[in-house]
Design an enzyme around this catalytic site. Sequence first.
Site, PDB file in Angstrom:
ATOM      1  N   ARG A 237      41.434  35.302  33.753  1.00  0.00           N
ATOM      2  CA  ARG A 237      40.144  34.665  33.976  1.00  0.00           C
ATOM      3  C   ARG A 237      40.431  33.292  34.578  1.00  0.00           C
ATOM      4  O   ARG A 237      41.441  32.667  34.284  1.00  0.00           O
ATOM      5  CB  ARG A 237      39.349  34.519  32.673  1.00  0.00           C
ATOM      6  CG  ARG A 237      38.692  35.814  32.218  1.00  0.00           C
ATOM      7  CD  ARG A 237      37.513  36.162  33.113  1.00  0.00           C
ATOM      8  NE  ARG A 237      36.794  37.355  32.664  1.00  0.00           N
ATOM      9  CZ  ARG A 237      36.914  38.551  33.198  1.00  0.00           C
ATOM     10  NH1 ARG A 237      37.781  38.736  34.194  1.00  0.00           N
ATOM     11  NH2 ARG A 237      36.190  39.557  32.766  1.00  0.00           N
ATOM     12  N   GLU A 266      33.512  30.720  39.448  1.00  0.00           N
ATOM     13  CA  GLU A 266      33.239  31.668  40.529  1.00  0.00           C
ATOM     14  C   GLU A 266      31.739  31.746  40.846  1.00  0.00           C
ATOM     15  O   GLU A 266      30.925  31.704  39.924  1.00  0.00           O
ATOM     16  CB  GLU A 266      33.747  33.062  40.131  1.00  0.00           C
ATOM     17  CG  GLU A 266      35.255  33.113  39.991  1.00  0.00           C
ATOM     18  CD  GLU A 266      35.766  34.517  39.659  1.00  0.00           C
ATOM     19  OE1 GLU A 266      34.984  35.499  39.798  1.00  0.00           O
ATOM     20  OE2 GLU A 266      36.930  34.628  39.276  1.00  0.00           O
ATOM     21  N   HIS A 284      38.561  37.830  43.833  1.00  0.00           N
ATOM     22  CA  HIS A 284      38.441  38.630  42.602  1.00  0.00           C
ATOM     23  C   HIS A 284      38.520  40.128  42.917  1.00  0.00           C
ATOM     24  O   HIS A 284      37.604  40.903  42.621  1.00  0.00           O
ATOM     25  CB  HIS A 284      37.144  38.303  41.861  1.00  0.00           C
ATOM     26  CG  HIS A 284      37.236  38.571  40.385  1.00  0.00           C
ATOM     27  ND1 HIS A 284      36.740  37.716  39.438  1.00  0.00           N
ATOM     28  CD2 HIS A 284      37.782  39.608  39.689  1.00  0.00           C
ATOM     29  CE1 HIS A 284      36.956  38.210  38.226  1.00  0.00           C
ATOM     30  NE2 HIS A 284      37.594  39.358  38.358  1.00  0.00           N
TER      31      HIS A 284
END
Length: 318
Positions: A237, A266, A284
């Site tokens: 993460r 993000e 991602h």
Amino acid sequence: MTRILITRPMPARVLAEAESQFEVEVRDDNAPLKPGQMRGALALYDGILPTLGDMFSAEVFADAEGSRCRILANFGVGYNHIDVAAARAAGIAVTNTPGAVTDATADIALTLILMSARRAGEGERMLRAGRWTGWNPTQMLGSHVTGKTVGIVGMGRIGQAIARRCHFGFGMEVLYYNRSEKAIDIPARQVASLTALAGQVDFLVAAVPGGPETQGIVGPEVLAAMKPAAHLVNIARGDVVDEAALIDALREGRIAGAGLDVYAREPEVPEVLRKMEAVTLLPHLGTAALEVREAMGLMAVENLRAFFAGDELPNPVN
């Protein structure tokens, strides 16, 4: 009929399976749900299939006790965007999709190791810009990967999959940091502290779950312990890595490079990172393969089916 909200567009196969069992509404917006939308969904639907970015916080669940929704079947293995304790207090079950994402995420870790070590992103940018003047013996010299030492932070399913790829594919020595000792099917040595691990490896790979316990664990002290020729890779993460500290380490040349697939806020990525040649940045992509996203979605739908059928949940989050 049981009403389900799917919070983002999904592969056709996943939608077909969901629609064969439930009355389904699918948002056609890829933006995360807003707090008011989440509260409304809890009141209007029997179950919700949310995903990364849908921040089901304690505040969202504050008035949810007795709501219509009884289950959040998360699309993804990570669930740090859901306050599980608050959901449970409101009588709402939470599930996730482990296993389906393991190999794809491990593959992206190896992609980033190779791209960062071999300066692949920098080289492609040079070529696309028309600045490549041809091969020469000292051009774009990066770091060899085969035979080097990798340090894995978090030795769960994904960490072990990365370790196997590094060991069998590249003959790398595998070290790891984990809260508990793991029975691993390849040669691997556990290191007592994250800082000690950082000082011994050529590649440091973050593969821990997100959440308060891991937020910022790769911080200034860990980055300072890394070798000047070492690379950091994060497929966990975004907030597992202290972005400001990483930027400082890269700017000052205290580490050789970084490969990132996730970011603290993000889709915002700091401009200074975007301008750095020594950083490989991916949007991602960890699970971005059709077969994987289908498997994740089908697993989430199966969690919903089992819940409403009164069967044991395949993938409950405890």
